[in-house]
Write a protein that holds these residues in place. Structure first.
Motif, short mmCIF file in Angstrom:
data_model
loop_
_atom_site.label_atom_id
_atom_site.label_comp_id
_atom_site.label_asym_id
_atom_site.label_seq_id
_atom_site.Cartn_x
_atom_site.Cartn_y
_atom_site.Cartn_z
N UNK A 31 30.64 -62.45 2.86
CA UNK A 31 31.21 -63.80 2.75
C UNK A 31 30.33 -64.80 3.49
N UNK A 32 29.87 -64.42 4.68
CA UNK A 32 29.00 -65.31 5.47
C UNK A 32 27.75 -65.67 4.69
N UNK A 33 27.19 -64.71 3.97
CA UNK A 33 26.01 -64.99 3.16
C UNK A 33 26.33 -65.98 2.04
N UNK A 34 27.46 -65.77 1.36
CA UNK A 34 27.86 -66.70 0.29
C UNK A 34 28.07 -68.10 0.85
N UNK A 35 28.70 -68.18 2.02
CA UNK A 35 28.93 -69.48 2.66
C UNK A 35 27.60 -70.16 2.96
N UNK A 36 26.65 -69.40 3.48
CA UNK A 36 25.35 -69.98 3.86
C UNK A 36 24.57 -70.49 2.65
N UNK A 37 24.83 -69.92 1.48
CA UNK A 37 24.11 -70.34 0.27
C UNK A 37 24.70 -71.61 -0.34
N UNK A 38 26.02 -71.82 -0.15
CA UNK A 38 26.65 -73.04 -0.63
C UNK A 38 26.38 -73.32 -2.10
N UNK A 39 25.95 -74.52 -2.38
CA UNK A 39 25.71 -74.95 -3.76
C UNK A 39 24.63 -74.11 -4.44
N UNK A 40 23.73 -73.54 -3.67
CA UNK A 40 22.68 -72.69 -4.25
C UNK A 40 23.26 -71.49 -4.97
N UNK A 41 24.44 -71.02 -4.49
CA UNK A 41 25.09 -69.86 -5.10
C UNK A 41 26.19 -70.27 -6.07
N UNK A 42 26.41 -71.57 -6.25
CA UNK A 42 27.43 -72.06 -7.17
C UNK A 42 28.84 -71.75 -6.72
N UNK A 43 29.07 -71.72 -5.40
CA UNK A 43 30.38 -71.34 -4.89
C UNK A 43 31.20 -72.53 -4.40
N UNK A 44 30.69 -73.74 -4.52
CA UNK A 44 31.44 -74.90 -4.06
C UNK A 44 32.35 -75.42 -5.16
N UNK A 57 43.04 -73.65 -5.55
CA UNK A 57 42.10 -72.68 -4.98
C UNK A 57 40.67 -73.17 -5.09
N UNK A 58 39.92 -72.96 -4.00
CA UNK A 58 38.49 -73.20 -4.02
C UNK A 58 37.79 -71.97 -4.59
N UNK A 59 36.64 -72.17 -5.20
CA UNK A 59 35.90 -71.04 -5.78
C UNK A 59 35.61 -69.99 -4.71
N UNK A 60 35.21 -70.43 -3.52
CA UNK A 60 34.88 -69.50 -2.46
C UNK A 60 36.11 -68.77 -1.94
N UNK A 61 37.28 -69.42 -2.01
CA UNK A 61 38.56 -68.74 -1.70
C UNK A 61 38.73 -67.52 -2.59
N UNK A 62 38.56 -67.72 -3.87
CA UNK A 62 38.76 -66.66 -4.85
C UNK A 62 37.75 -65.54 -4.65
N UNK A 63 36.49 -65.91 -4.41
CA UNK A 63 35.44 -64.92 -4.20
C UNK A 63 35.72 -64.09 -2.96
N UNK A 64 36.05 -64.76 -1.85
CA UNK A 64 36.31 -64.06 -0.59
C UNK A 64 37.51 -63.13 -0.73
N UNK A 65 38.54 -63.60 -1.39
CA UNK A 65 39.74 -62.79 -1.60
C UNK A 65 39.41 -61.53 -2.40
N UNK A 66 38.63 -61.68 -3.45
CA UNK A 66 38.30 -60.54 -4.29
C UNK A 66 37.40 -59.55 -3.55
N UNK A 67 36.46 -60.07 -2.77
CA UNK A 67 35.59 -59.18 -1.99
C UNK A 67 36.39 -58.32 -1.03
N UNK A 68 37.33 -58.95 -0.33
CA UNK A 68 38.15 -58.21 0.64
C UNK A 68 39.02 -57.17 -0.06
N UNK A 69 39.62 -57.55 -1.17
CA UNK A 69 40.45 -56.59 -1.90
C UNK A 69 39.61 -55.40 -2.39
N UNK A 70 38.47 -55.70 -2.99
CA UNK A 70 37.62 -54.65 -3.55
C UNK A 70 37.17 -53.67 -2.48
N UNK A 71 36.79 -54.18 -1.33
CA UNK A 71 36.29 -53.33 -0.25
C UNK A 71 37.41 -52.52 0.41
#
Length: 322
Positions: A31-44, A57-71
């Protein structure tokens, strides 16, 4: 500096729980990596959907939630997870020993402006008296938490966590990718003039709460030199309090739906209260210690004041002991 795992072992944390914490932190690094990429990763930006809280919901909300569930759900020790973004508990392994609740990205309104955000998590022992995948698994008082923590994404990525002992702070070392112990025992200052509250809600507060803040802002000599700090991310405001004292307040108000404030007991109030208390601070809701509240629902909300003990007491005495 000490690495995370040896510190947990020296604290007597069981191996299964250490492995679960490692999984959560591995996800937080992604998640920290996705946050650091910001607009470069299309997560804003926002999605077109709302979560169970009625929030867009923010896009990064959804991504972070899914990452935690999957792991987490592939871990044999995890019976179920609960998220601020999910309607109900999500089942894992029926034989799992632990349940995990999380706010995948606290302060998500700050995502698009590169402000403070963080992941809050808490771990409980699975209940044997209800189905493993039931929402009731998470209907446990905060005093039963085995571990509580947050990862704050900022100029440095910080982990603040307690497994029942001291509240410790670790910093992510980007050189080797691990968390290193940087503050062995965080300590909340006994008193402080700093406070964090959304003053835009003043017009909706009950009269006793308004009267308290009238003194803080204008009339009370005991509040001289008071200073407000508000980041719009509870995780960031609480980190400041753990670092140098102060109080975080989110009272109830008169608006429909806000009768109990906006802070979620399971995902925010309980884990952050554990961290505050284990650093020598106090955390209460309508004068009651938060960690003793018996929950009634998965997404229950509670009014909150937490931080420096003297400041919390002054608020409670002014508002609840009229």
């Amino acid at each position: 500096m000490k690495r995370l795992i040896p510190v947990l072992k020296s604290d007597g944390v069981e191996t299964d729980l250490i492995m679960l914490i490692r999984t959560i932190l591995a996800t937080s690094k992604e998640i920290a990596f996705r946050v650091s990429q910001g607009e470069l990763a299309g997560v804003l930006g926002s999605t077109l959907d709302e979560n169970i809280q009625g929030e867009v919901q923010k896009k990064l909300d959804v991504i972070a939630n899914q990452l935690l569930k999957d792991m987490l759900l592939v871990e044999d020790c995890v019976a179920a997870v609960a998220s601020e973004e999910e309607d109900h508990a999500v089942p894992g392994n029926p034989a799992g020993r632990y349940i995990v609740a999380f706010d995948p990205l606290d302060g998500s309104s700050n995502i698009d402006i590169n402000g403070q955000i963080g992941t809050i998590f808490t771990i409980y022992e699975k209940r044997d008296d209800v189905p493993y995948d039931s929402d009731e698994q998470f209907v446990q008082a905060g005093s039963k938490q085995l571990c509580a923590g947050y990862v704050l994404y900022g100029p440095a990525t910080l982990l603040v966590m307690s497994t029942g002992g001291p509240t410790r702070c670790y910093t992510l070392d980007l050189t080797h990718g691990g968390f290193l112990l940087t503050t062995e025992k965080m300590s909340v200052a006994p008193d402080s003039k700093e406070f964090a509250v959304n003053m835009a809600n003043y017009r909706y507060w009950h009269e006793t709460i308004q009267a308290y803040f009238d003194k803080v802002l204008y009339a009370g000599p005991e509040f001289e030199k008071s200073s407000m700090r508000w980041s719009a991310a509870m995780v960031g405001d609480v980190h400041r309090i753990l670092s140098r004292g102060g109080t975080f307040l989110y009272p109830e108000d008169k608006r429909q739906g806000n009768e109990n404030g906006k802070i979620r007991l399971l995902y925010e109030a309980n884990p952050l209260s554990m961290l505050i208390e284990n650093a020598g601070g106090q955390a209460s809701s309508r004068g009651q210690r938060i960690l003793t509240i018996e929950p009634t629902s998965l997404h229950q909300r509670v009014p909150v004041v937490m931080g420096s003990p003297a400041s919390v007491s002054v608020f409670n005495n002014a508002v609840f002991e009229q």
